[in-house]
Design a protein around this motif. Sequence first.
Motif, PDB file in Angstrom:
ATOM      1  N   LEU A  50       0.838  -1.200   0.000  1.00  0.00           N
ATOM      2  CA  LEU A  50       0.000   0.000   0.000  1.00  0.00           C
ATOM      3  C   LEU A  50       0.870   1.245   0.000  1.00  0.00           C
ATOM      4  N   SER A  51       0.352   2.306  -0.599  1.00  0.00           N
ATOM      5  CA  SER A  51       1.035   3.591  -0.538  1.00  0.00           C
ATOM      6  C   SER A  51       0.919   4.151   0.874  1.00  0.00           C
ATOM      7  N   LEU A  52       1.686   5.181   1.153  1.00  0.00           N
ATOM      8  CA  LEU A  52       1.673   5.754   2.501  1.00  0.00           C
ATOM      9  C   LEU A  52       0.334   6.397   2.846  1.00  0.00           C
ATOM     10  N   ASP A  53      -0.468   6.709   1.837  1.00  0.00           N
ATOM     11  CA  ASP A  53      -1.798   7.261   2.117  1.00  0.00           C
ATOM     12  C   ASP A  53      -2.872   6.177   2.126  1.00  0.00           C
ATOM     13  N   GLY A  54      -2.439   4.893   2.135  1.00  0.00           N
ATOM     14  CA  GLY A  54      -3.379   3.797   2.335  1.00  0.00           C
ATOM     15  C   GLY A  54      -4.051   3.258   1.096  1.00  0.00           C
ATOM     16  N   ASP A  91      -8.319   1.978  12.776  1.00  0.00           N
ATOM     17  CA  ASP A  91      -7.318   1.646  11.767  1.00  0.00           C
ATOM     18  C   ASP A  91      -6.528   2.889  11.361  1.00  0.00           C
ATOM     19  N   GLN A  92      -7.196   4.001  11.167  1.00  0.00           N
ATOM     20  CA  GLN A  92      -6.538   5.249  10.793  1.00  0.00           C
ATOM     21  C   GLN A  92      -5.603   5.735  11.900  1.00  0.00           C
ATOM     22  N   GLU A  93      -6.008   5.572  13.151  1.00  0.00           N
ATOM     23  CA  GLU A  93      -5.170   5.996  14.266  1.00  0.00           C
ATOM     24  C   GLU A  93      -3.913   5.146  14.350  1.00  0.00           C
ATOM     25  N   ALA A  94      -4.046   3.840  14.141  1.00  0.00           N
ATOM     26  CA  ALA A  94      -2.877   2.957  14.159  1.00  0.00           C
ATOM     27  C   ALA A  94      -1.913   3.323  13.038  1.00  0.00           C
ATOM     28  N   LEU A  95      -2.452   3.648  11.869  1.00  0.00           N
ATOM     29  CA  LEU A  95      -1.607   4.052  10.745  1.00  0.00           C
ATOM     30  C   LEU A  95      -0.925   5.385  11.019  1.00  0.00           C
ATOM     31  N   ARG A  96      -1.633   6.298  11.651  1.00  0.00           N
ATOM     32  CA  ARG A  96      -1.034   7.596  11.984  1.00  0.00           C
ATOM     33  C   ARG A  96       0.163   7.433  12.905  1.00  0.00           C
ATOM     34  N   LEU A  97       0.017   6.574  13.910  1.00  0.00           N
ATOM     35  CA  LEU A  97       1.114   6.337  14.843  1.00  0.00           C
ATOM     36  C   LEU A  97       2.297   5.665  14.141  1.00  0.00           C
ATOM     37  N   LEU A  98       1.991   4.782  13.204  1.00  0.00           N
ATOM     38  CA  LEU A  98       3.050   4.114  12.448  1.00  0.00           C
ATOM     39  C   LEU A  98       3.839   5.122  11.623  1.00  0.00           C
ATOM     40  N   LEU A  99       3.144   5.991  10.906  1.00  0.00           N
ATOM     41  CA  LEU A  99       3.811   6.978  10.056  1.00  0.00           C
ATOM     42  C   LEU A  99       4.517   8.053  10.876  1.00  0.00           C
ATOM     43  N   ALA A 100       4.084   8.232  12.111  1.00  0.00           N
ATOM     44  CA  ALA A 100       4.731   9.210  12.996  1.00  0.00           C
ATOM     45  C   ALA A 100       6.034   8.663  13.582  1.00  0.00           C
ATOM     46  N   GLY A 101       6.316   7.406  13.306  1.00  0.00           N
ATOM     47  CA  GLY A 101       7.565   6.819  13.781  1.00  0.00           C
ATOM     48  C   GLY A 101       7.501   6.231  15.163  1.00  0.00           C
ATOM     49  N   GLU A 102       6.301   6.107  15.723  1.00  0.00           N
ATOM     50  CA  GLU A 102       6.185   5.570  17.070  1.00  0.00           C
ATOM     51  C   GLU A 102       6.281   4.046  17.087  1.00  0.00           C
ATOM     52  N   PRO A 136      10.465   6.637   4.599  1.00  0.00           N
ATOM     53  CA  PRO A 136       9.344   5.704   4.399  1.00  0.00           C
ATOM     54  C   PRO A 136       8.981   5.600   2.926  1.00  0.00           C
ATOM     55  N   SER A 137       8.859   4.382   2.436  1.00  0.00           N
ATOM     56  CA  SER A 137       8.573   4.144   1.025  1.00  0.00           C
ATOM     57  C   SER A 137       7.127   3.710   0.802  1.00  0.00           C
ATOM     58  N   HIS A 138       6.716   2.655   1.496  1.00  0.00           N
ATOM     59  CA  HIS A 138       5.359   2.141   1.335  1.00  0.00           C
ATOM     60  C   HIS A 138       5.048   1.218   2.501  1.00  0.00           C
ATOM     61  N   LEU A 139       3.865   0.631   2.495  1.00  0.00           N
ATOM     62  CA  LEU A 139       3.428  -0.272   3.554  1.00  0.00           C
ATOM     63  C   LEU A 139       3.269  -1.672   2.994  1.00  0.00           C
ATOM     64  N   ILE A 140       3.533  -2.664   3.835  1.00  0.00           N
ATOM     65  CA  ILE A 140       3.240  -4.042   3.478  1.00  0.00           C
ATOM     66  C   ILE A 140       2.325  -4.611   4.551  1.00  0.00           C
ATOM     67  N   ALA A 141       1.271  -5.271   4.121  1.00  0.00           N
ATOM     68  CA  ALA A 141       0.277  -5.791   5.059  1.00  0.00           C
ATOM     69  C   ALA A 141       0.061  -7.277   4.834  1.00  0.00           C
ATOM     70  N   ALA A 142      -0.061  -8.016   5.933  1.00  0.00           N
ATOM     71  CA  ALA A 142      -0.410  -9.433   5.898  1.00  0.00           C
ATOM     72  C   ALA A 142      -1.752  -9.581   6.607  1.00  0.00           C
ATOM     73  N   MET A 143      -2.671 -10.317   5.987  1.00  0.00           N
ATOM     74  CA  MET A 143      -4.034 -10.402   6.498  1.00  0.00           C
ATOM     75  C   MET A 143      -4.491 -11.851   6.550  1.00  0.00           C
ATOM     76  N   GLN A 144      -4.893 -12.281   7.727  1.00  0.00           N
ATOM     77  CA  GLN A 144      -5.389 -13.644   7.927  1.00  0.00           C
ATOM     78  C   GLN A 144      -6.890 -13.610   8.182  1.00  0.00           C
ATOM     79  N   ASP A 145      -7.626 -14.433   7.472  1.00  0.00           N
ATOM     80  CA  ASP A 145      -9.077 -14.506   7.636  1.00  0.00           C
ATOM     81  C   ASP A 145      -9.398 -15.217   8.947  1.00  0.00           C
ATOM     82  N   VAL A 146      -9.990 -14.487   9.904  1.00  0.00           N
ATOM     83  CA  VAL A 146     -10.347 -15.059  11.205  1.00  0.00           C
ATOM     84  C   VAL A 146     -11.857 -15.002  11.423  1.00  0.00           C
ATOM     85  N   THR A 147     -12.602 -14.959  10.324  1.00  0.00           N
ATOM     86  CA  THR A 147     -14.059 -14.841  10.412  1.00  0.00           C
ATOM     87  C   THR A 147     -14.671 -15.986  11.204  1.00  0.00           C
ATOM     88  N   GLU A 148     -14.219 -17.202  10.951  1.00  0.00           N
ATOM     89  CA  GLU A 148     -14.783 -18.364  11.637  1.00  0.00           C
ATOM     90  C   GLU A 148     -14.560 -18.282  13.144  1.00  0.00           C
TER      91      GLU A 148
END
Length: 207
Positions: A50-54, A91-102, A136-148
Amino acid sequence: LLQDLAASAVTEIELRREIAQRGQGELGRRDNEDQLYSTFEHAGVGMALLSLDGRWIRINRALAEMLDTPADDLIGFPAEVRTHPDDAASDQEALRLLLAGESRSYSIEKRYLKPSGEVVWGLVNVSLVYGPEGQPSHLIAAMQDVTERKETELSVRQAEEGYRSVILASGGAIRHWELATDRLTWDKGTASPLDYQWPDVEDTADW
């Protein structure tokens, strides 16, 4: 495990990029990129760049299947479009903290929406990837389906609430047994046992 997978993917991307740039690898640049793409595309969990703007940059097969949408129909759009409205703010708050370097990554359980409106629960780990200049260049995300798992948890909670309602209606007391600690506790939202007052009732095995 999901966080380790995402971290490993980031490390591999950075390492392969460096090898390709320096020309020191045994494989050529094309072979290097092909192997990296194959690793990403055939991962057992959903993966995305993902780009830095999500916005989605690249999506693998597992994620496209999880969202029931062709990857080409998602590329360029904000991930927020498929995020459940009730989960967007966290989700937006977590991303904000990530981009802020925290932090360099974060994990969150969130709901996605399929085109049909069906909800899919995902355990998501997002990491920040840095470019050659250390920016910072971009984001990488891993997503596991936990619906069940989430549906099972909901069913258990509903069953517990139903049982508690029956006990409340009967005027009885409820005691909880924590299997992990072998500890017994009273549910003080219900009637006290044997007409005792709650201050006189202890959480001991003698009761």
